[in-house]
Design an enzyme around this catalytic site. Sequence first.
Site, PDB file in Angstrom:
ATOM      1  N   HIS A  56       0.848  -1.193   0.000  1.00  9.81           N
ATOM      2  CA  HIS A  56       0.000   0.000   0.000  1.00  9.81           C
ATOM      3  C   HIS A  56       0.883   1.243   0.000  1.00  9.81           C
ATOM      4  CE1 HIS A  56      -3.882  -1.894   1.845  1.00  9.81           C
ATOM      5  NE2 HIS A  56      -3.316  -2.692   0.969  1.00  9.81           N
ATOM      6  N   GLU A  58       0.877   3.859   1.911  1.00 10.53           N
ATOM      7  CA  GLU A  58       1.369   4.229   3.243  1.00 10.53           C
ATOM      8  C   GLU A  58       2.538   3.344   3.665  1.00 10.53           C
ATOM      9  OE1 GLU A  58      -3.232   4.302   3.672  1.00 10.53           O
ATOM     10  OE2 GLU A  58      -1.759   3.357   2.366  1.00 10.53           O
ATOM     11  N   CYS A  87      -6.240   1.896   5.758  1.00 12.23           N
ATOM     12  CA  CYS A  87      -6.850   0.640   6.174  1.00 12.23           C
ATOM     13  C   CYS A  87      -6.264   0.247   7.542  1.00 12.23           C
ATOM     14  CB  CYS A  87      -6.566  -0.443   5.138  1.00 12.23           C
ATOM     15  SG  CYS A  87      -4.838  -1.014   5.122  1.00 12.23           S
ATOM     16  N   CYS A  90      -2.422  -0.346   7.502  1.00 12.44           N
ATOM     17  CA  CYS A  90      -1.624   0.880   7.396  1.00 12.44           C
ATOM     18  C   CYS A  90      -1.714   1.718   8.660  1.00 12.44           C
ATOM     19  CB  CYS A  90      -2.059   1.673   6.170  1.00 12.44           C
ATOM     20  SG  CYS A  90      -1.668   0.800   4.622  1.00 12.44           S
TER      21      CYS A  90
END
Length: 177
Positions: A56, A58, A87, A90
């Site tokens: 992801h 992040e 999410c 993260c």
Amino acid sequence: MKRLTREEKFMRQAIKAAKRGLQEGEVPIGAVVVYQDKVVARGYNRRAKLQLASAHAEMMAIDKACKKYASWRLPEGCELYVTLEPCPMCMGASLNARVDKIYFGAYEQKGRSLTAALAEANLLNHKTEVVGGVLEEECSALLSSFFIGMRQKQKEEKERKKAEAEKEQSQNKNTGE
């Protein structure tokens, strides 16, 4: 012309990272880690390219920042700017890395993020302040246009396959197969 706030300035950097991911065919989510008013790490979604569930935006930005500071714990005062509400994975990484403040653009529309609950949980003896809605419309529009385009491509592909199957079926009838 309206002058950008500090938060908008750094969110624009996250949007720029998201657009880089978009150019690579990724879901356009971007993130930047900021320390002492400077971007120290950037990341964008790379799940499709790397075939990693954890790739992801992040995570990519946090990992780069940790490498820069040679520590899993980021310096006090680090902030994370991300174009979409983080999410749970993260958020966990942000808490673990001791990110002091998270700014995000678009809200996760399906309610799966748990951002506020995780930020307040104090699971790691660290609290992270979270501010949502920074350049929300621009961040949302970037994601929406991506998914509209993706659905259109899927529809066109389905129609193409259907046309090919019908053509093949017609040819088979004509040849008596």
